[in-house]
Design an enzyme around this catalytic site. Sequence first.
Site, PDB file in Angstrom:
ATOM      1  N   ASP A 116    -146.287   8.921  66.218  1.00  0.00           N
ATOM      2  CA  ASP A 116    -144.901   9.873  65.263  1.00  0.00           C
ATOM      3  C   ASP A 116    -143.672  10.297  66.459  1.00  0.00           C
ATOM      4  OD1 ASP A 116    -146.537   9.297  63.174  1.00  0.00           O
ATOM      5  OD2 ASP A 116    -147.807  12.087  63.610  1.00  0.00           O
ATOM      6  N   ASP A 175    -148.792   4.399  58.648  1.00  0.00           N
ATOM      7  CA  ASP A 175    -147.486   4.900  58.847  1.00  0.00           C
ATOM      8  C   ASP A 175    -147.111   4.799  60.060  1.00  0.00           C
ATOM      9  OD1 ASP A 175    -150.369   5.837  58.046  1.00  0.00           O
ATOM     10  OD2 ASP A 175    -149.944   7.936  57.808  1.00  0.00           O
TER      11      ASP A 175
HETATM   12  N1  GLY Z   1    -148.280  10.400  59.053  1.00  0.00           N
HETATM   13  C1  GLY Z   1    -148.890  11.134  57.868  1.00  0.00           C
HETATM   14  C2  GLY Z   1    -148.849  11.068  56.634  1.00  0.00           C
HETATM   15  O1  GLY Z   1    -148.274  10.664  56.094  1.00  0.00           O
HETATM   16  O2  GLY Z   1    -149.398  12.513  55.370  1.00  0.00           O
END
Ligand code: GLY
Length: 396
Positions: A116, A175
């Site tokens: 992330d 994501d």
């Molecule tokens: N990337 C984690 C979410 O969108 O909850």
Amino acid sequence: MRRLLFIFSLLLLHQGVADAQTKDLPMAKLIDEQFKFAGQQYKVLAGNVPTDQMPKTFYPQTGKSENSNTGWWCSGFFPGSLLYIYEYTKDADALKEAKARLAILEKEKLNKGTHDLGFMMYCSFGNAYRLFKDPAYKAIIDESAASLSTRYHPGAKVIQSWNSSKAWAGPVIIDNMMNLELLGWVTDQGGDKKYKEIAVNHANSTIKNHFRSDFSSYHVLDYDMKTGDVLQKKTAQGAADSSAWARGQAWGLYGFTVMYRMTKDKQYLEQAKKIAAFMLNDKNMPADLIPYWDYDAPGIPDTYRDASAGAIMASALLELAQYADKKERRRYLDVAEKVIRVLSSDAYRAKLGENGGFLLLHSVGSLPHKSEVDVPLTYADYYFLEALLRYKNWYL
Ligand code: GLY
């Protein structure tokens, strides 16, 4: 006591703003009101978060705020939102707060344990560099790209999301499309070509494997990282493996729109348009265009909305509209404008001094984990502010 008095005086000063009907307001006025509100409200939020932490959420039932350390995937959104607020309001306090939070975030540039880093380091330092062109910020983004690229597997041509475990050999979540902008940006700024190649390869693998025939996406794909074989197609945060988790659809829409901007490869544009069509034509998209937490959630219409999915979708559509033909452009802009108006209304936007200092109500982190259900979230605020700025900069 001083803080309470401060909040009370702000409440009196601005009580008219939250009550305003957003439906018929000219967009310039609505955007101006939202940013003025955000500037005041984020002072309240900053006051709730120790200087070595970042905000996470607030539980209205108990009145408790929850914060995180900088290793949490959302740590870039608070400084990023403060920078958006500064960009619009030129409030020196917002900038000072943003810089203080950037300083504690910087160390994450070396974090190789998360996929992330795009969220964490580009929403924060990316905006800081865009505004100030300080080479120190660019160096931090460059180092972050180097860290992120260590999670790339050339066999499967994807960036691994979570670490391998008993449950997952090589998990990749939709994501992760959101972490590609950081990589492409570094190459486009004269950095190593390999970063953009990684982004392109990941996007291509995602198109190949992550979507169903209706262009909804699975949440988690489990890869054999050597061969690229897909071992499992599952969900973690959605209602079912076969369902369309609302925020995941929004991440995909945003991610492929960015990939088109960075490459001008038409397949990414087509993918983004097809994802948009899935969302906007789905029978379960509500009239106010703020999605339920999953397009296939049990109990619709008696279940939770996810304001974060609405905000991400609106911001993405504002960009996609720039690349669309006339008819699609009008549709995307109408949807984005409506979402902005709805999120700005009392139904979704908090009142000054309430909601732990966050802007938006009613997001869902992970319903299956009973985590962050019907609460404010930093990324809902961030993409809402981004959508407001995009509307102002591109369409007013
Ligand atoms: N990337 C984690 C979410 O969108 O909850």
